[in-house]
Write a protein that holds these residues in place. Structure first.
Motif, PDB file in Angstrom:
ATOM      1  N   SER A 193      12.800  -1.553   4.131  1.00 35.38           N
ATOM      2  CA  SER A 193      14.240  -1.247   4.096  1.00 35.38           C
ATOM      3  C   SER A 193      14.580  -0.155   5.120  1.00 35.38           C
ATOM      4  N   PRO A 194      15.817  -0.191   5.642  1.00 36.03           N
ATOM      5  CA  PRO A 194      16.174   0.807   6.657  1.00 36.03           C
ATOM      6  C   PRO A 194      16.238   2.224   6.094  1.00 36.03           C
ATOM      7  N   LYS A 195      16.042   3.188   6.981  1.00 32.90           N
ATOM      8  CA  LYS A 195      16.109   4.598   6.598  1.00 32.90           C
ATOM      9  C   LYS A 195      17.453   4.891   5.930  1.00 32.90           C
ATOM     10  N   SER A 254       0.860  15.034  -3.846  1.00 33.54           N
ATOM     11  CA  SER A 254       0.580  14.540  -2.487  1.00 33.54           C
ATOM     12  C   SER A 254       1.713  13.663  -1.955  1.00 33.54           C
ATOM     13  N   ASN A 255       2.629  13.248  -2.833  1.00 30.88           N
ATOM     14  CA  ASN A 255       3.685  12.313  -2.421  1.00 30.88           C
ATOM     15  C   ASN A 255       4.885  13.088  -1.871  1.00 30.88           C
ATOM     16  N   LYS A 256       4.719  13.514  -0.602  1.00 30.83           N
ATOM     17  CA  LYS A 256       5.747  14.388  -0.013  1.00 30.83           C
ATOM     18  C   LYS A 256       7.101  13.691   0.064  1.00 30.83           C
ATOM     19  N   ALA A 257       7.085  12.356   0.288  1.00 30.12           N
ATOM     20  CA  ALA A 257       8.362  11.625   0.372  1.00 30.12           C
ATOM     21  C   ALA A 257       9.118  11.767  -0.951  1.00 30.12           C
ATOM     22  N   SER A 258       8.404  11.584  -2.069  1.00 30.91           N
ATOM     23  CA  SER A 258       9.075  11.651  -3.369  1.00 30.91           C
ATOM     24  C   SER A 258       9.488  13.084  -3.712  1.00 30.91           C
ATOM     25  N   ASN A 269      10.255  15.516  -1.554  1.00 28.64           N
ATOM     26  CA  ASN A 269      11.434  15.844  -0.743  1.00 28.64           C
ATOM     27  C   ASN A 269      12.667  15.078  -1.219  1.00 28.64           C
ATOM     28  N   PHE A 270      12.418  13.837  -1.611  1.00 23.69           N
ATOM     29  CA  PHE A 270      13.500  12.958  -2.059  1.00 23.69           C
ATOM     30  C   PHE A 270      14.178  13.526  -3.317  1.00 23.69           C
ATOM     31  N   HIS A 271      13.367  13.921  -4.308  1.00 21.40           N
ATOM     32  CA  HIS A 271      13.958  14.505  -5.521  1.00 21.40           C
ATOM     33  C   HIS A 271      14.785  15.746  -5.174  1.00 21.40           C
ATOM     34  N   GLY A 305      11.839   5.924 -12.583  1.00 20.81           N
ATOM     35  CA  GLY A 305      10.860   5.570 -11.569  1.00 20.81           C
ATOM     36  C   GLY A 305      11.602   4.737 -10.531  1.00 20.81           C
ATOM     37  N   PHE A 306      11.073   4.643  -9.327  1.00 22.79           N
ATOM     38  CA  PHE A 306      11.836   3.946  -8.278  1.00 22.79           C
ATOM     39  C   PHE A 306      10.957   3.691  -7.064  1.00 22.79           C
ATOM     40  N   TYR A 307      11.336   2.714  -6.291  1.00 23.35           N
ATOM     41  CA  TYR A 307      10.833   2.577  -4.928  1.00 23.35           C
ATOM     42  C   TYR A 307      11.817   1.760  -4.120  1.00 23.35           C
ATOM     43  N   SER A 308      11.894   2.091  -2.837  1.00 26.23           N
ATOM     44  CA  SER A 308      12.720   1.275  -1.953  1.00 26.23           C
ATOM     45  C   SER A 308      11.806   0.229  -1.323  1.00 26.23           C
ATOM     46  N   THR A 352      18.013   4.112   2.802  1.00 23.50           N
ATOM     47  CA  THR A 352      18.107   3.249   1.615  1.00 23.50           C
ATOM     48  C   THR A 352      17.792   4.047   0.346  1.00 23.50           C
ATOM     49  N   GLY A 353      16.709   4.835   0.402  1.00 21.31           N
ATOM     50  CA  GLY A 353      16.288   5.574  -0.787  1.00 21.31           C
ATOM     51  C   GLY A 353      17.393   6.504  -1.289  1.00 21.31           C
ATOM     52  N   THR A 354      18.054   7.179  -0.372  1.00 20.09           N
ATOM     53  CA  THR A 354      19.120   8.118  -0.781  1.00 20.09           C
ATOM     54  C   THR A 354      20.252   7.364  -1.480  1.00 20.09           C
ATOM     55  N   ARG A 355      20.642   6.226  -0.904  1.00 27.33           N
ATOM     56  CA  ARG A 355      21.730   5.452  -1.518  1.00 27.33           C
ATOM     57  C   ARG A 355      21.288   4.896  -2.876  1.00 27.33           C
ATOM     58  N   SER A 397       1.539   5.738  -4.185  1.00 24.96           N
ATOM     59  CA  SER A 397       2.443   6.774  -4.704  1.00 24.96           C
ATOM     60  C   SER A 397       2.522   6.750  -6.219  1.00 24.96           C
ATOM     61  N   MET A 398       1.929   5.726  -6.822  1.00 23.54           N
ATOM     62  CA  MET A 398       2.107   5.501  -8.252  1.00 23.54           C
ATOM     63  C   MET A 398       0.983   6.152  -9.070  1.00 23.54           C
ATOM     64  N   LEU A 399       1.258   6.352 -10.345  1.00 24.67           N
ATOM     65  CA  LEU A 399       0.221   6.922 -11.209  1.00 24.67           C
ATOM     66  C   LEU A 399      -0.875   5.892 -11.467  1.00 24.67           C
ATOM     67  N   PRO A 413       0.800  -1.235   0.000  1.00 25.24           N
ATOM     68  CA  PRO A 413       0.000   0.000   0.000  1.00 25.24           C
ATOM     69  C   PRO A 413       0.830   1.282   0.000  1.00 25.24           C
ATOM     70  N   SER A 414       1.965   1.288   0.702  1.00 18.85           N
ATOM     71  CA  SER A 414       2.748   2.529   0.798  1.00 18.85           C
ATOM     72  C   SER A 414       3.375   2.892  -0.550  1.00 18.85           C
ATOM     73  N   ILE A 415       3.553   1.903  -1.412  1.00 14.36           N
ATOM     74  CA  ILE A 415       4.118   2.182  -2.737  1.00 14.36           C
ATOM     75  C   ILE A 415       3.000   2.400  -3.743  1.00 14.36           C
TER      76      ILE A 415
HETATM   77  C1  LIG Z   1      10.723   8.012  -2.024  1.00 14.18           C
HETATM   78  C2  LIG Z   1      11.451   6.840  -1.381  1.00 14.18           C
HETATM   79  C3  LIG Z   1      12.255   6.069  -2.439  1.00 14.18           C
HETATM   80  C4  LIG Z   1      12.416   7.374  -0.329  1.00 14.18           C
HETATM   81  O1  LIG Z   1      13.067   6.243   0.213  1.00 14.18           O
HETATM   82  P1  LIG Z   1      13.593   6.217   1.734  1.00 14.18           P
HETATM   83  O2  LIG Z   1      14.219   4.874   1.929  1.00 14.18           O
HETATM   84  O3  LIG Z   1      12.542   6.690   2.635  1.00 14.18           O
HETATM   85  O4  LIG Z   1      14.732   7.312   1.607  1.00 14.18           O
HETATM   86  P2  LIG Z   1      15.638   7.958   2.748  1.00 14.18           P
HETATM   87  O5  LIG Z   1      15.382   7.331   4.079  1.00 14.18           O
HETATM   88  O6  LIG Z   1      17.023   7.945   2.219  1.00 14.18           O
HETATM   89  O7  LIG Z   1      15.095   9.465   2.786  1.00 14.18           O
HETATM   90  C5  LIG Z   1      15.461  10.342   1.747  1.00 14.18           C
HETATM   91  C6  LIG Z   1      14.620  11.582   1.809  1.00 14.18           C
HETATM   92  O8  LIG Z   1      13.308  11.327   1.309  1.00 14.18           O
HETATM   93  C7  LIG Z   1      12.393  12.212   1.990  1.00 14.18           C
HETATM   94  N1  LIG Z   1      11.426  11.391   2.709  1.00 14.18           N
HETATM   95  C8  LIG Z   1      11.471  10.044   2.902  1.00 14.18           C
HETATM   96  N2  LIG Z   1      10.367   9.638   3.573  1.00 14.18           N
HETATM   97  C9  LIG Z   1       9.628  10.743   3.785  1.00 14.18           C
HETATM   98  C10 LIG Z   1       8.365  10.983   4.396  1.00 14.18           C
HETATM   99  N3  LIG Z   1       7.645   9.994   4.952  1.00 14.18           N
HETATM  100  N4  LIG Z   1       7.875  12.251   4.422  1.00 14.18           N
HETATM  101  C11 LIG Z   1       8.559  13.269   3.858  1.00 14.18           C
HETATM  102  N5  LIG Z   1       9.759  13.111   3.263  1.00 14.18           N
HETATM  103  C12 LIG Z   1      10.295  11.862   3.237  1.00 14.18           C
HETATM  104  C13 LIG Z   1      13.203  13.056   2.950  1.00 14.18           C
HETATM  105  O9  LIG Z   1      13.616  14.213   2.261  1.00 14.18           O
HETATM  106  C14 LIG Z   1      14.408  12.155   3.202  1.00 14.18           C
HETATM  107  O10 LIG Z   1      15.549  12.850   3.600  1.00 14.18           O
HETATM  108  P3  LIG Z   1      15.806  13.188   5.176  1.00 14.18           P
HETATM  109  O11 LIG Z   1      15.711  11.870   5.885  1.00 14.18           O
HETATM  110  O12 LIG Z   1      17.184  13.766   5.183  1.00 14.18           O
HETATM  111  O13 LIG Z   1      14.732  14.134   5.564  1.00 14.18           O
HETATM  112  C15 LIG Z   1      10.460   5.859  -0.663  1.00 14.18           C
HETATM  113  O14 LIG Z   1       9.714   6.619   0.282  1.00 14.18           O
HETATM  114  C16 LIG Z   1       9.514   5.151  -1.570  1.00 14.18           C
HETATM  115  O15 LIG Z   1       9.850   4.117  -2.146  1.00 14.18           O
HETATM  116  N6  LIG Z   1       8.296   5.688  -1.671  1.00 14.18           N
HETATM  117  C17 LIG Z   1       7.217   5.018  -2.391  1.00 14.18           C
HETATM  118  C18 LIG Z   1       7.443   4.974  -3.876  1.00 14.18           C
HETATM  119  C19 LIG Z   1       7.551   6.331  -4.506  1.00 14.18           C
HETATM  120  O16 LIG Z   1       6.986   7.317  -4.045  1.00 14.18           O
HETATM  121  N7  LIG Z   1       8.273   6.360  -5.639  1.00 14.18           N
HETATM  122  C20 LIG Z   1       8.423   7.562  -6.388  1.00 14.18           C
HETATM  123  C21 LIG Z   1       7.283   7.778  -7.296  1.00 14.18           C
HETATM  124  S1  LIG Z   1       7.484   9.349  -8.094  1.00 14.18           S
END
Ligand SMILES: CC(C)(COP(=O)(O)OP(=O)(O)OC[C@H]1O[C@@H](n2cnc3c(N)ncnc32)[C@H](O)[C@@H]1OP(=O)(O)O)[C@@H](O)C(=O)NCCC(=O)NCCS
Length: 171
Positions: A88-90, A120-124, A126-128, A81-84, A92-95, A27-29, A22-24
């Protein structure tokens, strides 16, 4: 830091489990639950497509995420496109992101990597930005889930951004 390697048939189970989590999925289209046969057909169909690079990110032999590059025909740009893996441990996405960009510019010899995120995908989002992607613009109300519209935010990372990042040892 781990490695990026081509996805193989033996990765199908892991990738389907991650993709349907569900968490992934949210986030997808495309957000429906993907069946095994749909997933297998998808993998078969991209095997013969020279512009598609489905990849696995792994550390010490443990698969921790999925990355794909879809090269825009007749160009040196690709959409990624990507997902961790959801467990996976915190960090992972950055690496994964840094390894994928290294692969894109060094191995695929791309000049530009483009990404898109639902607003709405704040994680993505912020990640970009954390990786150093630049926001190029917004596709207003481009995505419709049920009755709800959402903007899609477009990002890009140029080869010269990567060279600058390496020079600042920011990887
Ligand atoms: C986006 C994603 C790859 C990040 O992976 P991750 O393992 O959480 O990455 P990290 O722990 O290295 O965090 C990297 C940064 O992502 C952002 N981030 C990660 N989770 C977040 C959350 N829940 N809320 C807001 N920002 C978040 C932060 O900027 C974070 O950096 P910080 O820890 O220094 O604040 C992961 O959340 C994911 O797979 N999401 C679902 C799939 C997805 O959204 N894919 C992209 C579609 S466009």
């Amino acid at each position: 830091m781990g490695i990026i390697r081509p996805m193989e048939e033996s990765d199908l189970d892991n990738v389907l489990r991650w993709r349907n989590h569900p968490s992934i999925r949210r986030s997808m289209l495309t957000q429906h639950e993907i069946s095994l046969s749909e997933h297998t057909d998808w993998f078969k169909s991209i095997q013969s497509d020279v512009n598609k690079y489905p990849m696995i990110y792994e550390e010490d032999g443990v698969p921790l995420g999925y990355v794909n590059f879809n090269i825009i025909p007749e160009s040196s740009s690709a959409n990624w496109g990507f997902y961790s893996a959801p467990d996976s441990p915190k960090g992972t996405g950055t690496r994964l992101g840094l390894s994928a960009l290294d692969y894109a510019f060094k191995k695929l010899n791309l000049d530009k990597v483009c990404g898109q995120a639902l607003s709405s995908n704040k994680a993505s989002v912020n990640f970009h930005l954390k990786l150093g992607f630049i926001e190029e613009g917004v596709l207003r109300e481009q995505s419709k889930q049920g009755l709800k519209y959402q903007d899609i935010i477009c990002y890009s990372f140029l080869r010269e951004d990567w060279i600058r990042k390496l020079a600042h040892k920011d990887v």
